[in-house]
Design a protein around this motif. Structure first.
Motif, mmCIF file in Angstrom:
data_model
loop_
_atom_site.group_PDB
_atom_site.id
_atom_site.type_symbol
_atom_site.label_atom_id
_atom_site.label_comp_id
_atom_site.label_asym_id
_atom_site.label_seq_id
_atom_site.Cartn_x
_atom_site.Cartn_y
_atom_site.Cartn_z
ATOM 1 N N GLY A 19 1.063 -1.092 0.360
ATOM 2 C CA GLY A 19 0.185 0.145 -0.452
ATOM 3 C C GLY A 19 1.111 0.978 -0.138
ATOM 4 N N GLY A 20 0.321 2.232 0.719
ATOM 5 C CA GLY A 20 1.333 3.469 0.344
ATOM 6 C C GLY A 20 1.849 3.463 1.409
ATOM 7 N N ALA A 21 2.076 2.931 2.507
ATOM 8 C CA ALA A 21 3.438 2.772 4.059
ATOM 9 C C ALA A 21 3.947 1.590 3.508
ATOM 10 C CB ALA A 21 2.320 3.097 4.924
ATOM 11 N N ARG A 106 4.434 2.159 -8.170
ATOM 12 C CA ARG A 106 5.369 2.125 -6.986
ATOM 13 C C ARG A 106 6.485 2.291 -6.727
ATOM 14 N NH1 ARG A 106 0.667 2.549 -2.860
ATOM 15 N NH2 ARG A 106 -1.287 1.304 -3.417
ATOM 16 N N LYS A 136 -11.058 -2.234 1.649
ATOM 17 C CA LYS A 136 -10.620 -1.214 1.842
ATOM 18 C C LYS A 136 -12.260 -0.445 2.124
ATOM 19 C CE LYS A 136 -7.390 1.404 1.270
ATOM 20 N NZ LYS A 136 -5.860 2.391 0.356
ATOM 21 N N LYS A 138 -12.287 2.782 4.024
ATOM 22 C CA LYS A 138 -11.679 3.846 3.905
ATOM 23 C C LYS A 138 -11.808 4.652 5.040
ATOM 24 C CE LYS A 138 -9.678 5.629 0.862
ATOM 25 N NZ LYS A 138 -8.267 5.664 0.273
ATOM 26 N N TRP A 139 -12.262 5.617 5.050
ATOM 27 C CA TRP A 139 -12.807 7.232 6.302
ATOM 28 C C TRP A 139 -14.261 6.668 6.695
ATOM 29 C CZ3 TRP A 139 -9.848 11.934 7.689
ATOM 30 C CH2 TRP A 139 -9.008 11.089 7.081
ATOM 31 N N ARG A 161 -15.501 11.988 3.086
ATOM 32 C CA ARG A 161 -14.443 12.242 2.466
ATOM 33 C C ARG A 161 -14.224 10.994 1.125
ATOM 34 N NH1 ARG A 161 -8.907 10.454 2.139
ATOM 35 N NH2 ARG A 161 -7.718 12.006 2.800
ATOM 36 N N HIS A 165 -13.425 11.154 -2.681
ATOM 37 C CA HIS A 165 -12.381 11.441 -3.320
ATOM 38 C C HIS A 165 -12.982 10.559 -4.600
ATOM 39 C CE1 HIS A 165 -8.551 11.953 -1.224
ATOM 40 N NE2 HIS A 165 -9.229 13.237 -0.989
ATOM 41 N N LYS A 169 -12.299 10.870 -8.474
ATOM 42 C CA LYS A 169 -11.627 9.627 -9.675
ATOM 43 C C LYS A 169 -12.513 9.332 -10.930
ATOM 44 C CE LYS A 169 -9.164 6.977 -5.927
ATOM 45 N NZ LYS A 169 -9.365 6.216 -4.731
ATOM 46 N N ASN A 212 -9.698 -0.686 -5.319
ATOM 47 C CA ASN A 212 -8.889 -1.487 -4.283
ATOM 48 C C ASN A 212 -10.031 -2.013 -3.349
ATOM 49 O OD1 ASN A 212 -9.202 1.552 -3.482
ATOM 50 N ND2 ASN A 212 -6.601 1.489 -3.356
ATOM 51 N N ARG A 260 -8.692 -3.487 5.701
ATOM 52 C CA ARG A 260 -7.642 -2.837 6.462
ATOM 53 C C ARG A 260 -7.641 -1.352 6.139
ATOM 54 N NH1 ARG A 260 -4.407 -1.154 1.258
ATOM 55 N NH2 ARG A 260 -5.349 -1.414 -0.051
HETATM 56 O O1 LIG Z 1 -6.407 9.733 0.325
HETATM 57 P P1 LIG Z 1 -6.884 9.097 -0.248
HETATM 58 O O2 LIG Z 1 -8.089 8.461 0.314
HETATM 59 O O3 LIG Z 1 -6.943 8.546 -1.696
HETATM 60 O O4 LIG Z 1 -6.198 7.371 0.170
HETATM 61 C C1 LIG Z 1 -4.819 6.637 0.473
HETATM 62 C C2 LIG Z 1 -5.544 5.806 -0.435
HETATM 63 O O5 LIG Z 1 -5.492 5.686 -1.844
HETATM 64 P P2 LIG Z 1 -7.079 5.012 -2.043
HETATM 65 O O6 LIG Z 1 -8.260 6.312 -2.509
HETATM 66 O O7 LIG Z 1 -7.225 4.484 -1.391
HETATM 67 O O8 LIG Z 1 -6.401 4.258 -3.684
HETATM 68 C C3 LIG Z 1 -3.675 4.946 -0.182
HETATM 69 O O9 LIG Z 1 -4.129 3.158 -0.661
HETATM 70 P P3 LIG Z 1 -3.063 2.791 -1.860
HETATM 71 O O10 LIG Z 1 -1.437 3.634 -1.712
HETATM 72 O O11 LIG Z 1 -3.113 3.520 -3.521
HETATM 73 O O12 LIG Z 1 -2.766 1.634 -1.431
HETATM 74 C C4 LIG Z 1 -2.865 4.882 0.687
HETATM 75 O O13 LIG Z 1 -3.959 4.350 1.415
HETATM 76 C C5 LIG Z 1 -3.051 6.514 1.582
HETATM 77 O O14 LIG Z 1 -2.796 6.116 3.299
HETATM 78 P P4 LIG Z 1 -1.159 6.116 3.350
HETATM 79 O O15 LIG Z 1 -0.345 7.597 2.611
HETATM 80 O O16 LIG Z 1 -0.374 5.153 2.832
HETATM 81 O O17 LIG Z 1 -1.506 6.604 5.055
HETATM 82 C C6 LIG Z 1 -4.655 7.339 1.898
HETATM 83 O O18 LIG Z 1 -4.840 8.296 2.134
HETATM 84 P P5 LIG Z 1 -5.413 8.589 3.517
HETATM 85 O O19 LIG Z 1 -6.723 8.772 3.286
HETATM 86 O O20 LIG Z 1 -4.660 7.879 4.147
HETATM 87 O O21 LIG Z 1 -4.853 9.710 3.206
#
Ligand SMILES: O=P(O)(O)O[C@@H]1[C@@H](OP(=O)(O)O)[C@H](OP(=O)(O)O)[C@H](O)[C@H](OP(=O)(O)O)[C@H]1OP(=O)(O)O
Ligand SMILES: Nc1ncnc2c1ncn2[C@@H]1O[C@H](COP(=O)(O)OP(=O)(O)OP(=O)(O)O)[C@@H](O)[C@H]1O
Length: 260
Positions: A19-21, A106, A136, A138-139, A161, A165, A169, A212, A260
């Motif tokens: 993932g992102g982290a 990535r 997943k 989300k918030w 949120r 988003h 997208k 995802n 998650r």
């Molecule tokens: O900002 P979003 O809603 O796009 O969410 C990000 C996620 O993108 P997604 O839209 O689910 O593909 C993003 O998911 P991916 O990298 O796409 O798997 C991360 O979860 C990111 O959190 P962090 O930076 O790893 O702490 C997520 O950032 P935060 O929601 O934690 O700010």
């Protein structure tokens, strides 16, 4: 723990996903009393630029589960997480060996964080099961209006949120779970919960599994709607797996599902 990860060859680990982290590998070697059935979760760092030294930025995964998540879910539903020491040379060898398995987008922005002294071992929630469902969500909340500007208050107190988003997208031509709202998923209302799961399911079908928010695995391999065709194009299949009507905690307990 009396053994070192560096006693295992990087080739005995399989890149699963990231993932992102976090980047995740599953143990794929001969039977091992600690590692068999486990994944290794390692933190990532930006490819370019600076990040805080490890001591100032410890991996909070285990502490977060112990101090926060265990207050929300019965601990018997939570995966057993273990902190494990890392050896920098071994992390380097692992990174080099697995780099080509990572998605190009990535690879361009992140690397495994070799400054970390620890990683996390967790049960492999996908590989060992005949069927696993990953959500997943989300918030699952709206922001407190005290923190909102007068301009954003009307929209941000009504629309979550994740939905905003998803809308963005879509306007950018990216697949998103348009019919899924996490506020419904966490609402505690059976009707809204069903609506959220139906939205996830429909988005999964329409995007051919590229969103995802919902992913389905069979024996560790991702399943796409096009793989299974009309046999799973019925809502009933997912309803049966998720046990619609139950709260998420009891769903997690009964089914090979993780959130998650
Ligand atoms: O900002 P979003 O809603 O796009 O969410 C990000 C996620 O993108 P997604 O839209 O689910 O593909 C993003 O998911 P991916 O990298 O796409 O798997 C991360 O979860 C990111 O959190 P962090 O930076 O790893 O702490 C997520 O950032 P935060 O929601 O934690 O700010
Ligand atoms: N215990 C596990 N067993 C099997 N697969 C896992 C496990 N943990 C994570 N994964 C896989 O690895 C992926 C990335 O893990 P995870 O979502 O924890 O990363 P992250 O960086 O925290 O995510 P995000 O991008 O949301 O910040 C997951 O989507 C899942 O498919």
């Amino acid at each position: 723990m009396a053994f070192c990860l560096s006693q295992t060859s990087p080739t005995r680990w399989k890149y699963i996903s990231e993932g992102g982290a976090t980047i995740v590998f599953s143990y794929n070697g001969p039977h091992h009393p600690v590692l068999t059935g486990k994944v290794l979760r390692l933190r990532k760092a930006p490819r370019e630029g600076h990040w805080p030294p490890q001591d100032e930025n410890p991996d909070l995964t285990v502490a977060f589960q112990q101090n926060v998540i265990s207050r929300l879910l019965d601990p018997s539903y939570l995966p057993d997480l273990q902190t494990i020491p890392l050896q920098a040379e071994w992390v380097d060898a692992l990174s080099i060996y697995h780099e080509s398995f990572r998605p190009r987008e990535r690879r361009g922005i992140s690397v495994i964080d070799r400054s970390r002294h620890t990683g996390v071992l967790a049960p492999d929630l996908i590989g060992g099961l005949s069927c696993a469902v990953e959500v997943k969500p989300k918030w699952g909340f709206l922001p407190n209006c005290r923190h909102l500007s007068p301009e954003s208050k009307p929209i941000k107190t009504r629309t979550c949120r994740t939905c905003m988003h998803a809308h963005l997208k879509k306007t950018e031509g990216v697949n998103a779970a348009m019919q899924f709202c996490p506020l419904d998923l966490f609402s505690g209302s059976k009707v809204r919960l069903e609506c959220a799961i139906e939205g996830l399911w429909n988005s999964w079908i329409q995007s051919n599994g590229s969103i995802n928010n919902l992913r389905i695995f069979s024996h560790g391999k991702i399943v796409l709607p096009s793989d299974v065709g009309h046999r799973v194009s019925q809502m009933t299949a997912l309803k049966r797996i998720l046990g619609v009507g139950a709260n998420l905690a009891s769903v997690v307990a009964r089914n090979p599902l993780f959130v998650r």
